[in-house]
Scaffold this active site. Structure first.
Site, PDB file in Angstrom:
ATOM      1  N   GLU A 299     -25.301  15.152  65.539  1.00 42.69           N
ATOM      2  CA  GLU A 299     -26.115  14.171  64.809  1.00 42.69           C
ATOM      3  C   GLU A 299     -26.453  12.957  65.680  1.00 42.69           C
ATOM      4  O   GLU A 299     -26.120  11.813  65.348  1.00 42.69           O
ATOM      5  CB  GLU A 299     -25.394  13.742  63.526  1.00 42.69           C
ATOM      6  CG  GLU A 299     -25.264  14.896  62.537  1.00 42.69           C
ATOM      7  CD  GLU A 299     -24.682  14.497  61.193  1.00 42.69           C
ATOM      8  OE1 GLU A 299     -23.917  13.523  61.144  1.00 42.69           O
ATOM      9  OE2 GLU A 299     -24.989  15.160  60.193  1.00 42.69           O
TER      10      GLU A 299
ATOM     11  N   GLU B 166     -25.025  22.474  59.198  1.00 38.48           N
ATOM     12  CA  GLU B 166     -24.179  21.815  58.188  1.00 38.48           C
ATOM     13  C   GLU B 166     -24.966  21.758  56.894  1.00 38.48           C
ATOM     14  O   GLU B 166     -26.149  21.401  56.884  1.00 38.48           O
ATOM     15  CB  GLU B 166     -23.819  20.379  58.588  1.00 38.48           C
ATOM     16  CG  GLU B 166     -22.778  20.268  59.658  1.00 38.48           C
ATOM     17  CD  GLU B 166     -22.349  18.821  59.917  1.00 38.48           C
ATOM     18  OE1 GLU B 166     -22.345  18.010  58.966  1.00 38.48           O
ATOM     19  OE2 GLU B 166     -22.028  18.511  61.075  1.00 38.48           O
TER      20      GLU B 166
END
Ligand code: BG6
Length: 488
Positions: A175, A387
């Site tokens: 991320e 995810e």
């Protein structure tokens, strides 16, 4: 058309959120080891030194370090084709700037990847999932310092050499766009960037109170882009079959109203929060609007014109685009609207959506939208969802089971949305849902925010014997994988 035959079904974890064993076999401290738990309304806190009187959730986490064989066997029973985990940098270079790697740390991941191989599970490895060694934070100010690029490269090259025959799929940074989403907290988690006064603090600091200097943040983020590109290049040289992915936190946004101002604000934010990092890693250059974006943030961005860095970014583009997706929210120029939580920040609440117990709005259509949008933007690049999932408070019932039908109710329409996107031509290579086994929440540090198909007997007071129990969703996901996403 349905999911491809070799679709990578599986689950994703991060070392720091599941392994525990935070000082075992020579491991050094990394950022999450310093974070004390919080909750939805109480931010996590930290001290620059370990507070021996406090409970640190990641120090033992769910003790995956000692249970990995049992856990991988359970993943295999569900039929996993892929397991995403991270290597904790501090296990390999305990201080980050050590001369030699820590052999015991390397051996742990050897054993872990061998265990995956035993069941034909393909590892997908994140090289830095908020796990910058603490010594790099205090001595180098993380990626704000160019020297950290060299430390990172030494670490990743060690991993590439060691695991070149065991791991094919890599993610240089988790991320990466979180650095700019979560002011202060993003700087520490993603960039290892802390101000001197925070490094010297004698008081516990709530992560939400950390200072955020856009100039430093974007300079450090640029260094991370360079580090990522150099890692991709070095990896491809070591093994041309390696595949590298970006990893972008995607919280889809919608304009709250049809007011053109909201639409333009939405477009701008979508560019800044998602496309900015994606473009640099996928296209190998800053987008054309980057300079006006830096001006918006008041950032002097000379680094963007550095010719050497430009070449490095071009030479180190990723092979696939991976992202996390949990929820969506709205965006508006009107500051006086109801807000909602998410892993990005507070944004305007969408009146059409329900939310999890942590306020994350549930939106499978948003996943379809995101997949289509990404394929429009990067038509040549395969996508992977690395995810997705529901953090919920599970109850262990008298029959010793967890009947988590709400988790299935969350996952099923998300997988259906993926299927629609695949039918519409999206080149989706895999899906690893978040936390197939319960683990520590990154945002709040709680155990009770559970994502797993496998329940772990551990609570927020540090009680529990770490025993594992299959939840109802375990059998549902097994069926899903067995039928290649047909039987939901
Ligand atoms: C992602 C992170 O942002 O969201 C994970 O990559 C994190 O590390 C996940 O755990 C879910 O967030 P949380 O706060 O519920 O753990």
């Amino acid at each position: 058309m349905s999911f491809p035959k070799k679709f990578l079904w599986g689950g994703a974890v991060a070392a720091n959120q599941c392994e525990g064993a935070y000082l075992t076999d020579g491991k050094g401290l990394s950022v999450p080891d310093m974070l004390i738990g919080g909750s939805l309304n109480t931010p996590r806190t930290f001290l620059p030194q370990i507070d021996t009187t406090a409970f640190y959730p990641s120090h033992q986490a769910v003790d995956f370090y000692h249970h990995y064989k049992e856990d991988i066997a359970l993943f295999a029973e569900m039929g996993f084709k892929c397991f995403r985990t991270s290597i904790n940098w501090g296990r390999i270079f305990p201080n980050g700037d050590d001369e030699r790697p820590n052999e015991a740390g390397l051996q742990f991941y050897d054993a872990l990847f061998d265990e995956c191989k035993k069941y034909n599970i393909e590892p997908l490895v994140t090289l830095c999932h908020y796990e910058i060694p603490w010594h790099i934070v205090t001595e180098y100010h993380g990626f704000y310092n160019r020297k950290t690029i060299d430390l990172y490269l030494k670490y990743v090259k060690t991993c590439f050499q060691r695991y070149k025959d065991k791991v094919k799929y890599w993610i240089p940074f988790n991320e990466i766009n979180m650095a700019m989403m979560n002011a202060g907290m993003g700087d520490l988690y993603c960039l290892g960037l802390l101000e001197d006064e925070d490094i010297r603090s004698k008081e516990r600091i709530p992560v939400t109170k950390l200072k955020h200097d856009p100039q430093k943040c974007f300079t450090a983020l640029h260094n991370e882009f360079v580090a990522s590109a150099l890692a991709v290049k070095a990896g491809h040289e070591i093994n041309p079959d390696f595949k590298f992915g970006t990893m972008i936190a995607h919280g889809t946004m919608y304009p709250l109203t049809p007011d053109p101002k909201d639409m333009l604000f939405y477009q701008k934010k979508e560019h800044q929060k998602y496309d900015f990092c994606g473009d640099v890693q996928v296209r190998g250059k800053y987008p054309c609007w980057a300079k006006s974006m830096f001006a918006d943030y008041g950032v002097q961005a000379d680094f963007i014109d550095d010719l050497d860095d430009k070449r490095i970014l071009k030479e180190g583009v990723v092979d696939f685009y991976s992202f996390s997706y949990y929820s969506s929210s709205c965006i508006t120029t009107n500051p006086n609207v109801e807000k909602t939580h998410g892993n990005m920040s507070f944004r305007a609440k969408n009146p059409y959506l329900k939310a999890s117990e942590w306020g994350w709005q549930i939106d499978p259509d948003g996943l379809y939208y995101t997949l289509m949008r990404l394929t429009d933007r990067y038509p040549e690049t395969p996508l992977m969802i690395v995810e997705n999932g529901l953090g919920a408070m599970d109850q262990l019932t008298a029959d010793g089971k967890v009947h988590d039908k709400y988790r299935i109710a969350y996952l099923k329409p998300h997988i259906e949305a993926m299927k629609r996107a695949v039918e519409d031509g999206v080149p989706l290579m895999g899906y690893t849902s978040w936390g197939p086994i319960d683990l520590v929440s990154a945002g709040t540090g709680e155990f009770r925010k559970r994502y797993g198909y496998i329940y772990v007997n551990r609570d927020d007071d540090g009680r529990g014997d770490f025993s594992r129990i299959k939840k109802d969703s375990f059998f549902w996901y097994k069926k899903c994988i067995e039928s290649n996403g047909e039987d939901l």
